[in-house]
Design a protein around this motif. Sequence first.
Motif, PDB file in Angstrom:
ATOM      1  N   ARG A   1      12.939  13.711   1.915  1.00  0.00           N
ATOM      2  CA  ARG A   1      12.744  13.460   3.339  1.00  0.00           C
ATOM      3  C   ARG A   1      13.592  12.295   3.835  1.00  0.00           C
ATOM      4  N   GLY A   2      13.718  11.258   3.010  1.00  0.00           N
ATOM      5  CA  GLY A   2      14.461  10.071   3.436  1.00  0.00           C
ATOM      6  C   GLY A   2      15.948  10.288   3.603  1.00  0.00           C
ATOM      7  N   SER A   3      16.486  11.329   2.988  1.00  0.00           N
ATOM      8  CA  SER A   3      17.931  11.586   3.062  1.00  0.00           C
ATOM      9  C   SER A   3      18.265  12.775   3.965  1.00  0.00           C
ATOM     10  N   THR A   4      17.311  13.210   4.779  1.00  0.00           N
ATOM     11  CA  THR A   4      17.483  14.436   5.565  1.00  0.00           C
ATOM     12  C   THR A   4      18.748  14.408   6.418  1.00  0.00           C
TER      13      THR A   4
ATOM     14  N   HIS B   1       0.819  -1.208   0.000  1.00  0.00           N
ATOM     15  CA  HIS B   1       0.000   0.000   0.000  1.00  0.00           C
ATOM     16  C   HIS B   1       0.856   1.263   0.000  1.00  0.00           C
ATOM     17  N   TYR B   2       0.329   2.257  -0.667  1.00  0.00           N
ATOM     18  CA  TYR B   2       1.054   3.523  -0.833  1.00  0.00           C
ATOM     19  C   TYR B   2       1.398   4.161   0.504  1.00  0.00           C
ATOM     20  N   GLU B   3       0.431   4.236   1.418  1.00  0.00           N
ATOM     21  CA  GLU B   3       0.672   4.912   2.688  1.00  0.00           C
ATOM     22  C   GLU B   3       1.774   4.247   3.504  1.00  0.00           C
ATOM     23  N   SER B   4       1.869   2.929   3.435  1.00  0.00           N
ATOM     24  CA  SER B   4       2.919   2.225   4.173  1.00  0.00           C
ATOM     25  C   SER B   4       4.294   2.627   3.661  1.00  0.00           C
ATOM     26  N   ARG B   5       4.449   2.662   2.365  1.00  0.00           N
ATOM     27  CA  ARG B   5       5.743   3.033   1.789  1.00  0.00           C
ATOM     28  C   ARG B   5       6.040   4.517   2.016  1.00  0.00           C
ATOM     29  N   LEU B   6       5.008   5.325   1.987  1.00  0.00           N
ATOM     30  CA  LEU B   6       5.205   6.748   2.259  1.00  0.00           C
ATOM     31  C   LEU B   6       5.740   6.949   3.676  1.00  0.00           C
ATOM     32  N   LEU B   7       5.162   6.268   4.644  1.00  0.00           N
ATOM     33  CA  LEU B   7       5.642   6.356   6.027  1.00  0.00           C
ATOM     34  C   LEU B   7       7.084   5.875   6.134  1.00  0.00           C
ATOM     35  N   ALA B   8       7.418   4.795   5.437  1.00  0.00           N
ATOM     36  CA  ALA B   8       8.791   4.277   5.469  1.00  0.00           C
ATOM     37  C   ALA B   8       9.774   5.306   4.938  1.00  0.00           C
ATOM     38  N   ALA B   9       9.431   5.953   3.825  1.00  0.00           N
ATOM     39  CA  ALA B   9      10.325   6.941   3.209  1.00  0.00           C
ATOM     40  C   ALA B   9      10.519   8.150   4.113  1.00  0.00           C
ATOM     41  N   ILE B  10       9.442   8.615   4.733  1.00  0.00           N
ATOM     42  CA  ILE B  10       9.530   9.789   5.595  1.00  0.00           C
ATOM     43  C   ILE B  10      10.334   9.489   6.848  1.00  0.00           C
ATOM     44  N   LEU B  11      10.008   8.373   7.502  1.00  0.00           N
ATOM     45  CA  LEU B  11      10.642   8.050   8.777  1.00  0.00           C
ATOM     46  C   LEU B  11      12.099   7.634   8.619  1.00  0.00           C
ATOM     47  N   LEU B  12      12.476   7.164   7.425  1.00  0.00           N
ATOM     48  CA  LEU B  12      13.878   6.812   7.193  1.00  0.00           C
ATOM     49  C   LEU B  12      14.775   8.025   7.397  1.00  0.00           C
ATOM     50  N   GLY B  13      14.263   9.205   7.065  1.00  0.00           N
ATOM     51  CA  GLY B  13      15.048  10.419   7.224  1.00  0.00           C
ATOM     52  C   GLY B  13      15.269  10.816   8.673  1.00  0.00           C
ATOM     53  N   ASP B  14      14.504  10.223   9.593  1.00  0.00           N
ATOM     54  CA  ASP B  14      14.665  10.513  11.017  1.00  0.00           C
ATOM     55  C   ASP B  14      15.536   9.485  11.723  1.00  0.00           C
TER      56      ASP B  14
END
Length: 294
Positions: A158-161, A113-126
Amino acid sequence: MRRGSYRESLFCSGILSNPLPAIQLARLKRQTDDLAAAFTQPEIFLRRLHDLLEFYADRTYRPGQAGVVTTLLPHYHVPQPVLRQIEADLRPIIIAHFEQGLALLDALWTDTHYESRLLAAILLGDAPLAPAEAIIERISNWARPGVELSLLEVLLTRGSTRLLHEAYSLWLETIKLWLLSTDRLVQAVGLRALQTFISDPTFQDLPAIFNVLSPLLQTARSDLHPELLDVLQMLVKRSPSETAFFLRHMLTISTEAGTARLIRKLLPSFSVPTQNSLRDMLQQNARTRHERNL
């Protein structure tokens, strides 16, 4: 009964009249707390995540609505406050528990699902850079040609922040390897990643960008001109004098017609004196290429 069919039957029967439930912050916080409690159990976490997203799913959405990103992945179209609350609850846990956090992010990205991958990409940057190679490995594996553009954009920004601010040399070296690939799509991903450096006003090492870009610009394959132009125009805005100096250098070391064509397209981005200087170099480059072809 398939997921969501019970709720859909309630809508059809009129028992529930609004397919998009109102967001009650206290209830949403309880739901995301329950989700975060399964942090160390990815399978349970994903099941609870889908239940939560399904609860807030916008069933009035129809493909083609203005302002909505088109995606081929299944998409719940939940309101942004829901995703922001999930991010807010997970962020401190990801930061505090590195290894378990990465395991959860891996599970999120492999979800369909799109939202799951979106969360993964965003949180990877943290996620902490402990080590940075673990974050780079995931970006490299996830940012493959074919990934949906909206997810790729989030992943590379976001993932590379933290990489950009805490391990930029290592991250830039990875991008350099992408640019040296023979695969045009991999090169295009590398050029998009390079834009994250240029757009960050706190990043000042532009010579490092020019160095990474140099091999690709010396050949300037025509099918990469749109991506190369985007990067070079961003560089012109950041520092027209440094970019002009770099382009003059390219004209002295490259005899590829593609390089000259690309630089000619950039002329309107410069001041008139700089345009004239580059035109002189372009003429000299053309004469050199002509002499070598005799």
